[in-house]
Every structure is written in C-alpha cells, then in structure tokens.
Design a protein around this motif. Structure first.
Motif, short mmCIF file in Angstrom:
data_model
loop_
_atom_site.label_atom_id
_atom_site.label_comp_id
_atom_site.label_asym_id
_atom_site.label_seq_id
_atom_site.Cartn_x
_atom_site.Cartn_y
_atom_site.Cartn_z
N LYS A 188 1.02 -0.94 -0.36
CA LYS A 188 -0.01 0.07 -0.10
C LYS A 188 1.02 1.14 -0.22
O LYS A 188 1.54 1.41 0.69
N LYS A 189 0.27 2.68 -0.51
CA LYS A 189 1.23 3.81 -0.67
C LYS A 189 0.66 4.22 0.34
O LYS A 189 -0.91 4.69 0.60
N ILE A 190 1.38 5.05 1.29
CA ILE A 190 0.82 5.83 2.50
C ILE A 190 1.59 7.15 2.49
O ILE A 190 3.16 6.82 2.62
N LEU A 191 1.20 7.92 1.99
CA LEU A 191 1.31 9.73 2.58
C LEU A 191 1.07 9.95 3.97
O LEU A 191 0.23 10.08 4.29
N ILE A 192 2.37 10.00 4.15
CA ILE A 192 2.39 10.82 5.31
C ILE A 192 3.00 12.48 5.93
O ILE A 192 3.36 12.54 5.43
N ALA A 193 1.74 13.13 6.44
CA ALA A 193 2.22 14.73 6.64
C ALA A 193 2.14 14.99 7.72
O ALA A 193 1.56 14.55 8.51
N VAL A 194 3.35 15.38 7.73
CA VAL A 194 3.47 15.57 9.34
C VAL A 194 3.48 17.58 9.99
O VAL A 194 4.26 18.21 8.99
N SER A 195 2.93 17.56 10.47
CA SER A 195 2.83 18.99 10.60
C SER A 195 3.24 19.75 12.36
O SER A 195 4.82 18.15 12.67
N GLY A 196 4.06 20.59 12.38
CA GLY A 196 4.96 21.13 13.58
C GLY A 196 4.57 20.99 14.89
O GLY A 196 4.25 22.00 15.14
N GLY A 197 4.53 20.27 15.73
CA GLY A 197 3.83 19.73 16.90
C GLY A 197 5.43 18.97 17.46
O GLY A 197 5.22 18.24 16.58
N ILE A 198 5.66 18.14 18.73
CA ILE A 198 6.15 17.48 19.49
C ILE A 198 6.26 16.51 18.97
O ILE A 198 7.42 15.86 19.41
N ALA A 199 4.98 15.88 18.94
CA ALA A 199 4.65 14.90 18.95
C ALA A 199 5.63 13.97 17.02
O ALA A 199 5.36 12.91 17.17
N ALA A 200 5.85 15.08 16.56
CA ALA A 200 6.04 14.90 15.31
C ALA A 200 7.54 13.89 15.77
O ALA A 200 7.85 12.77 14.54
N TYR A 201 7.87 13.23 16.78
CA TYR A 201 9.68 12.86 16.81
C TYR A 201 8.54 11.33 16.72
O TYR A 201 9.58 10.50 16.16
N LYS A 202 7.38 10.88 16.89
CA LYS A 202 6.72 9.65 17.39
C LYS A 202 6.71 9.34 16.06
O LYS A 202 6.33 7.96 15.79
N ILE A 203 6.74 9.72 14.76
CA ILE A 203 6.13 9.43 13.58
C ILE A 203 7.21 8.99 12.91
O ILE A 203 7.14 7.66 11.73
N HIS A 204 8.82 8.62 13.02
CA HIS A 204 10.18 8.19 13.29
C HIS A 204 9.00 6.24 12.97
O HIS A 204 9.30 5.40 12.66
N PHE A 205 8.51 6.09 13.80
CA PHE A 205 7.77 4.47 14.59
C PHE A 205 7.01 4.40 13.69
O PHE A 205 7.34 3.46 13.21
N LEU A 206 6.11 5.06 13.07
CA LEU A 206 5.04 5.13 12.39
C LEU A 206 6.03 4.54 10.99
O LEU A 206 4.86 3.72 10.56
#
Ligand code: PMT
Length: 401
Positions: free
Chosen positions: A6-24
């Motif tokens: 599957k093709k997953i497009l992840i859009a990250v915006s500016g909040g501290i939780a952005a660090y968790k996106i690495h795990f996702l």
C-alpha cells in the motif's frame, strides 16, 4: 489483506509529537508498505528530513520546489497515495485543512488527494478542548475523514489532559483496519453485538404499567448499523412500535426489566460487544394486582421495589465483552455519566441530555457525548442513524487499541 504494497502518504505538521512519526514510518515500511513523507515548514523545527527519509527510503518534501529547481508535485503525491495520514495534526494545520487555506505543500497535497484521510490531532489540552478545534474536527469528519482521537496524559506543556497524539501503534492499527475491512463496510464481521432497546413496562395490574417515553429508535438504529457492518446482531427490545426490515438482526421482544435481564444473559457469554440503549424502569410494583384496581379510594399507594440493574450485572460478569452504556441525564450530566461508567464497569458511555433540544427520547435525532476512562468526544445534533454510526465508529477505534 494487510498494508503490504500500500502507498501511504504521511504529512507531518509542527508539533512535538512529530518525533513519534519515526516509529509509524518504521512500522509501515516493516510491513511492506511504501511511505512518502511530506512536512510543513514548521515541522522541520521538530524533526529532520534526513531521519524521516532514512526510515521511509524516499526524499522528504516540505516545499513546492527543491533546491535543484525540481517541482515537488503535490498533485502527483496526492494521486499516488492509497491513504493519507496527517500526524501530528496541529490546530493550525487542521484549521487550514477544513477551511481550504492552501499556503503550504501539505495543504495543497491534502486538497488534491482523493484517497481516505486519517487525522491524528495533537495539541495542548485547552486547544484540543476549544470549540474551534471541536468544530474543525467535526467538519473534517463530515468530509468523510477518519479522526484518530488524541489521548490523555502528560503534555509537553507539563499539563495533564487530552491532547497527546495517539500512539503510532494506534494510528497504524486504524489504517491497517481500514485496508482489512474492505472499504470499511464489513468492519464488524465476526463480532456478535447485543443491543438492548426501548422502554420496559412494569405491570401494576392487568391494564396498567409503569413505563417511560423511550421509542426504541436509538437501539434499532444501532442494530441496523451494526448489521450493515457485518456483525451478528441480537436486539433485545422492550415494548416498541419500531419495525425492522433486516432479517439478519435477531429480535427478541420482552416487556419487563426482569425479562430483559433473563434474555440478555441467555446470550451474554457469546457476545463481543454489549450496548445498553434501553431505558429500563428502575422500580417495579412489589405486587401485581391480579384484577384491575378499582378507583374506590381517594389515594392509591403502590409499593415499588428496585429492579435489577441489567447493565451493572453485565459489568460485574464481564469476561471479554466490550460494554457500552447510555446515560440519560437532566442535570450534572458529565459527572453522572462518568459515575455510571465507573460503577457499572463499562468501557464506554454515551451521554444524552434532555436539556439538549432534539436529544433523547422519541425524536429522530440525538446529541451525544462519548466518554471512556481517558477520552471525551462531543458530537453535533444528528439523526439517530448517524449517531449510531458515530457510536460504532468510536467502538471500533477502541477495539483497535
Ligand atoms: O428509545 P429512544 O426514544 O430512541 O430514546 C433513546 C434513549 C434516550 C432511551 C437512549 O438514548 C438512552 O439514553 N438510553 C438509556 C436510558 C437510561 O435508562 O439511562 P440511565 O442513565 O437511567 O441508565 C444508565 C444505563 O444503565 C443505560 O445504559 C441503561 O440501559 C442501563 N440500565 C439502567 C437501569 C437498569 N435497571 N438496568 C440497566 O441496564
């Protein structure tokens, strides 16, 4: 089916939780998905393109143009994606999304996307609770987007409350569930759902009873919706004029609270989800007169005794069942609903208040708030069919945790 391929497009915006996106990203890549990350300019203050592109194995874009002069086509990325996830979604990005304020690559890509969109909000508790955020989330939902609610806990500000981005595993599960559920239509396949509906009538004599104004509409809407989603549905209804046009729903008619209790426990061990929307009479006459009571005296006293609390008994005997209660209140609504959630050992409670116009008994509409031990979500006035959808969507999100 899984997320593989599957093709997953992840859009990250500016909040501290952005660090968790690495795990996702890592979770999706590990399971064989292709991941494209884009970010708002502000997000670059929290995470680097280098770390995100290392994990996603693709360049990460935050602007319409790269330094070498190439165009980072938002249209191409939007049409490429099978799903788009906006996480963390700040109050600012959420507001731009729902109002079409297209001033960066993330919003332009979002507005060009035709795929399902998942939004994982993250912000401080007061911002999350603010009416403008609530309205924006409602708007996003009305566009058909899936909201993965923020969780409660300690926030970056040091305050404690709801606002933390859902854990990467919860976001991953929501997206995987979407692919597994075949366009979400059979999302409760394999589950057995028991629903109580309507009033109960407690006999005084052969012609009179104690009852209430419940029409059964709310419970019947829930039964129809759960059945549409592929669940096996057992609907136990007190006296109601509602009709069912769905032969797949197993309807059991009862009259009194005691009968409803007995019927519920015929099935209780076999069910996965129990939803108690019935307005059960709390008291019943101690004695039922065998003959019609004559109006001889000025005053008539009927001694009442407490009925069994069906839902509380379900909570006490809970082994694996996910239990949803309703709270019909006229004052101290939230406090009372949360008290019932606790006292009846529920997983979730749906509050409707008779102080809200169009909510509660008889109407074709309802206005609800949902509480779990850690979350709260408020909904606008909607048709009971749409309220049933909201309730079951919320149940499904909880089951994924
Ligand atoms: O049927 P409609 O006209 O469509 O109206 C829908 C509704 C208003 C009845 C419905 O949305 C609703 O609020 N149902 C619960 C009404 C109620 O009895 O609330 P309560 O706060 O008194 O009870 C709390 C919970 O315990 C409920 O889930 C109730 O089903 C359950 N209960 C209560 C008493 C009892 N003896 N046994 C129970 O199982």
């Amino acid at each position: 089916m899984s997320v593989s391929g599957k093709k997953i497009l992840i859009a990250v915006s500016g909040g501290i939780a952005a660090y968790k996106i690495h795990f996702l990203i890592r979770d999706f890549v590990k399971k064989g998905a292709e991941v494209q990350v884009i970010m708002t300019p502000d997000a670059e203050n929290f995470v680097t393109k280098l770390s995100l592109s290392t994990l996603s194995r693709k360049p990460v874009y935050s602007d319409f143009y790269s330094d070498n002069g190439t165009w980072n086509s938002h249209v191409e990325m939007a049409l490429w994606a099978d799903v788009m996830i906006v996480a963390p979604c700040t109050a600012n990005t959420l507001s731009k999304m729902v109002h079409g304020m297209c001033d960066n690559l993330v919003i332009a890509t979002y507005m060009s996307a035709k795929c399902p969109v998942f939004i994982a909000p993250a912000m401080d508790l007061d911002m999350y609770a603010h009416p403008s955020t609530k309205n924006n989330l409602e708007l996003a939902e009305s566009f058909g987007h899936s909201i993965i609610p923020a969780e409660s806990g300690e926030l970056a500000s040091g305050l404690i409350g709801q606002g933390r981005m859902a854990e990467p595993a919860t976001i991953f599960n929501a997206v995987e569930h979407y692919f597994n559920s075949d366009i979400q239509s059979r999302s409760l396949e394999g589950k057995t759902v028991l629903i109580t509906a309507g009033p109960t009538y407690e006999a005084i004599d052969p012609v009179r009873f104690i009852g209430n104004h419940s029409s059964g509409k709310m419970g019947f809407s829930l039964a129809e919706e759960a059945s549409k989603r592929g669940a096996k549905v057992i609907l136990i209804s007190g006296p109601s004029v509602q009709t069912l046009n769905n032969p797949d729903v197993e309807l059991h008619k009862v009259t009194s609270a005691k009968e409803m209790l007995a019927k519920v426990f015929e099935f209780y061990d076999t069910i996965d989800i129990g939803i108690a929307s019935a307005a059960v009479a709390d008291y019943a006459p101690k004695e039922v007169a065998q003959e019609k009571i004559k109006k001889n005296d000025e005053n008539l006293t009927i001694e009442l005794v407490k009925n069994p609390d069906i839902l509380k008994t379900m909570g006490e005997r809970k082994t694996h069942q996910f239990l949803v209660g309703f709270a019909l209140e006229t004052q101290n609504e939230e406090e009372n609903a949360k008290g019932k959630l606790e006292k009846k050992n529920l997983d979730m409670i749906v509050l409707n208040s008779l102080r809200d116009e169009g909510a509660g008994f008889k109407n074709d509409t309802n206005k609800i708030k949902i509480f779990t031990k850690t979350e709260k979500k408020e909904f606008n006035l909607k048709s009971k069919d749409d309220v049933a959808k909201d309730i079951l969507n919320f149940v499904e999100t909880q089951l994924l945790k």
